[in-house]
Design a protein around this motif. Structure first.
Motif, PDB file in Angstrom:
ATOM      1  N   ASP A 198       8.907   6.484  -2.211  1.00  0.00           N
ATOM      2  CA  ASP A 198       7.964   5.967  -1.225  1.00  0.00           C
ATOM      3  C   ASP A 198       8.650   5.207  -0.098  1.00  0.00           C
ATOM      4  O   ASP A 198       8.366   5.412   1.077  1.00  0.00           O
ATOM      5  CB  ASP A 198       6.941   5.043  -1.908  1.00  0.00           C
ATOM      6  CG  ASP A 198       6.155   5.775  -2.973  1.00  0.00           C
ATOM      7  OD1 ASP A 198       5.618   6.861  -2.685  1.00  0.00           O
ATOM      8  OD2 ASP A 198       6.080   5.270  -4.112  1.00  0.00           O
ATOM      9  N   VAL A 199       9.549   4.304  -0.474  1.00  0.00           N
ATOM     10  CA  VAL A 199      10.208   3.428   0.506  1.00  0.00           C
ATOM     11  C   VAL A 199      11.713   3.493   0.284  1.00  0.00           C
ATOM     12  O   VAL A 199      12.180   3.471  -0.858  1.00  0.00           O
ATOM     13  CB  VAL A 199       9.731   1.962   0.350  1.00  0.00           C
ATOM     14  CG1 VAL A 199      10.397   1.065   1.398  1.00  0.00           C
ATOM     15  CG2 VAL A 199       8.215   1.868   0.448  1.00  0.00           C
ATOM     16  N   PRO A 202       9.785  11.927  -6.062  1.00  0.00           N
ATOM     17  CA  PRO A 202       9.438  11.356  -4.748  1.00  0.00           C
ATOM     18  C   PRO A 202       9.769   9.870  -4.635  1.00  0.00           C
ATOM     19  O   PRO A 202       9.647   9.120  -5.605  1.00  0.00           O
ATOM     20  CB  PRO A 202       7.928  11.562  -4.656  1.00  0.00           C
ATOM     21  CG  PRO A 202       7.606  12.625  -5.646  1.00  0.00           C
ATOM     22  CD  PRO A 202       8.621  12.480  -6.747  1.00  0.00           C
ATOM     23  N   GLU A 234       0.782  -1.233   0.000  1.00  0.00           N
ATOM     24  CA  GLU A 234       0.000   0.000   0.000  1.00  0.00           C
ATOM     25  C   GLU A 234       0.817   1.288   0.000  1.00  0.00           C
ATOM     26  O   GLU A 234       0.307   2.329  -0.416  1.00  0.00           O
ATOM     27  CB  GLU A 234      -0.920   0.024   1.237  1.00  0.00           C
ATOM     28  CG  GLU A 234      -1.888  -1.127   1.309  1.00  0.00           C
ATOM     29  CD  GLU A 234      -2.591  -1.220   2.653  1.00  0.00           C
ATOM     30  OE1 GLU A 234      -2.627  -0.203   3.394  1.00  0.00           O
ATOM     31  OE2 GLU A 234      -3.095  -2.314   2.972  1.00  0.00           O
ATOM     32  N   THR A 235       2.039   1.248   0.450  1.00  0.00           N
ATOM     33  CA  THR A 235       2.797   2.477   0.678  1.00  0.00           C
ATOM     34  C   THR A 235       3.186   3.183  -0.609  1.00  0.00           C
ATOM     35  O   THR A 235       3.261   4.395  -0.653  1.00  0.00           O
ATOM     36  CB  THR A 235       4.040   2.192   1.540  1.00  0.00           C
ATOM     37  OG1 THR A 235       3.587   1.688   2.795  1.00  0.00           O
ATOM     38  CG2 THR A 235       4.859   3.434   1.770  1.00  0.00           C
ATOM     39  N   GLY A 236       3.462   2.446  -1.656  1.00  0.00           N
ATOM     40  CA  GLY A 236       3.877   3.055  -2.915  1.00  0.00           C
ATOM     41  C   GLY A 236       4.876   2.174  -3.622  1.00  0.00           C
ATOM     42  O   GLY A 236       5.435   1.251  -3.043  1.00  0.00           O
ATOM     43  N   ASP A 237       5.089   2.475  -4.884  1.00  0.00           N
ATOM     44  CA  ASP A 237       5.882   1.583  -5.726  1.00  0.00           C
ATOM     45  C   ASP A 237       7.270   2.088  -6.073  1.00  0.00           C
ATOM     46  O   ASP A 237       7.976   1.445  -6.843  1.00  0.00           O
ATOM     47  CB  ASP A 237       5.110   1.281  -7.010  1.00  0.00           C
ATOM     48  CG  ASP A 237       3.886   0.426  -6.751  1.00  0.00           C
ATOM     49  OD1 ASP A 237       3.910  -0.358  -5.776  1.00  0.00           O
ATOM     50  OD2 ASP A 237       2.909   0.533  -7.504  1.00  0.00           O
ATOM     51  N   THR A 238       7.703   3.219  -5.542  1.00  0.00           N
ATOM     52  CA  THR A 238       9.048   3.709  -5.827  1.00  0.00           C
ATOM     53  C   THR A 238       9.938   3.430  -4.629  1.00  0.00           C
ATOM     54  O   THR A 238       9.750   4.005  -3.554  1.00  0.00           O
ATOM     55  CB  THR A 238       9.034   5.220  -6.156  1.00  0.00           C
ATOM     56  OG1 THR A 238       8.172   5.430  -7.275  1.00  0.00           O
ATOM     57  CG2 THR A 238      10.427   5.710  -6.508  1.00  0.00           C
ATOM     58  N   TRP A 239      10.877   2.505  -4.831  1.00  0.00           N
ATOM     59  CA  TRP A 239      11.770   2.054  -3.769  1.00  0.00           C
ATOM     60  C   TRP A 239      13.207   2.469  -4.083  1.00  0.00           C
ATOM     61  O   TRP A 239      13.787   2.009  -5.071  1.00  0.00           O
ATOM     62  CB  TRP A 239      11.730   0.535  -3.658  1.00  0.00           C
ATOM     63  CG  TRP A 239      10.518  -0.016  -2.994  1.00  0.00           C
ATOM     64  CD1 TRP A 239       9.210   0.217  -3.316  1.00  0.00           C
ATOM     65  CD2 TRP A 239      10.497  -0.913  -1.883  1.00  0.00           C
ATOM     66  NE1 TRP A 239       8.384  -0.476  -2.480  1.00  0.00           N
ATOM     67  CE2 TRP A 239       9.141  -1.190  -1.589  1.00  0.00           C
ATOM     68  CE3 TRP A 239      11.482  -1.522  -1.116  1.00  0.00           C
ATOM     69  CZ2 TRP A 239       8.755  -2.031  -0.559  1.00  0.00           C
ATOM     70  CZ3 TRP A 239      11.107  -2.367  -0.093  1.00  0.00           C
ATOM     71  CH2 TRP A 239       9.752  -2.615   0.188  1.00  0.00           C
ATOM     72  N   ALA A 295      10.295  10.343   2.510  1.00  0.00           N
ATOM     73  CA  ALA A 295       9.914   8.943   2.282  1.00  0.00           C
ATOM     74  C   ALA A 295       8.813   8.557   3.267  1.00  0.00           C
ATOM     75  O   ALA A 295       8.737   9.086   4.378  1.00  0.00           O
ATOM     76  CB  ALA A 295      11.123   8.024   2.455  1.00  0.00           C
ATOM     77  N   LYS A 296       7.964   7.628   2.845  1.00  0.00           N
ATOM     78  CA  LYS A 296       6.852   7.186   3.689  1.00  0.00           C
ATOM     79  C   LYS A 296       7.241   6.021   4.590  1.00  0.00           C
ATOM     80  O   LYS A 296       6.595   5.781   5.603  1.00  0.00           O
ATOM     81  CB  LYS A 296       5.679   6.758   2.808  1.00  0.00           C
ATOM     82  CG  LYS A 296       5.145   7.864   1.932  1.00  0.00           C
ATOM     83  CD  LYS A 296       4.118   7.299   0.966  1.00  0.00           C
ATOM     84  CE  LYS A 296       3.751   8.320  -0.087  1.00  0.00           C
ATOM     85  NZ  LYS A 296       2.986   7.725  -1.176  1.00  0.00           N
ATOM     86  N   LYS A 302       7.640  -2.982  -8.521  1.00  0.00           N
ATOM     87  CA  LYS A 302       8.204  -1.794  -7.881  1.00  0.00           C
ATOM     88  C   LYS A 302       9.206  -1.123  -8.819  1.00  0.00           C
ATOM     89  O   LYS A 302       9.915  -1.792  -9.565  1.00  0.00           O
ATOM     90  CB  LYS A 302       8.922  -2.156  -6.568  1.00  0.00           C
ATOM     91  CG  LYS A 302       8.109  -2.975  -5.593  1.00  0.00           C
ATOM     92  CD  LYS A 302       6.892  -2.256  -5.103  1.00  0.00           C
ATOM     93  CE  LYS A 302       6.142  -3.081  -4.067  1.00  0.00           C
ATOM     94  NZ  LYS A 302       4.828  -2.522  -3.790  1.00  0.00           N
TER      95      LYS A 302
END
Length: 135
Positions: A73-74, A71, A14-19, A96-97, A44
């Protein structure tokens, strides 16, 4: 202990797809290389972060998190525990989230600081191991 199942699921789904993968280089013998491949195959977008700023798995590399022009995400951390706190601070600074410290990467101060700042965080775990457990 440093990643309850709900937090792991939230970060992975759920957090996002950019790692951003800190410590990722073209060295195929390093764990970061294989884990980044797994993340990419799971949809990802991986962003290599390494002083050499090499492209890895078809993605442009950057020397630091603050050099990434979009941005994140992780932030997935593959550095020695002694360096992980500084990476955590940088991850918080870029907005970052979530933070994910890999197997063997442990910094309880960074963990507490990230959680207090509102980030989801997992420590001493590997997403390549956790992804299949999600079912």
């Amino acid at each position: 202990m440093y990643g309850d199942p709900a937090t792991i699921r939230r970060i992975l789904q759920e957090t996002g797809d950019t790692w951003a993968v800190v410590g990722l280089s073209t060295n195929r013998n390093r764990a970061a290389y294989g884990v980044a491949d797994v993340l990419q195959r799971c949809g990802k977008r991986i962003v290599p972060v390494h002083p050499k700023a090499e492209p890895v798995h078809g993605e442009q590399g950057y020397p630091t998190l603050t050099d990434i022009p979009f941005p994140v995400d992780v932030v997935d951390v593959f550095v020695n525990s002694e360096l992980a706190g500084a990476v955590a601070d940088e991850a918080m600074a870029i907005g970052a989230k979530a933070l994910w410290f890999q197997l063997g990467v442990i910094d309880e101060t960074a963990y507490a600081k990230a959680r207090a700042a509102g980030l989801d965080m997992v420590m001493d775990r590997c997403p390549a191991i956790e992804i299949p457990r999600l079912g």
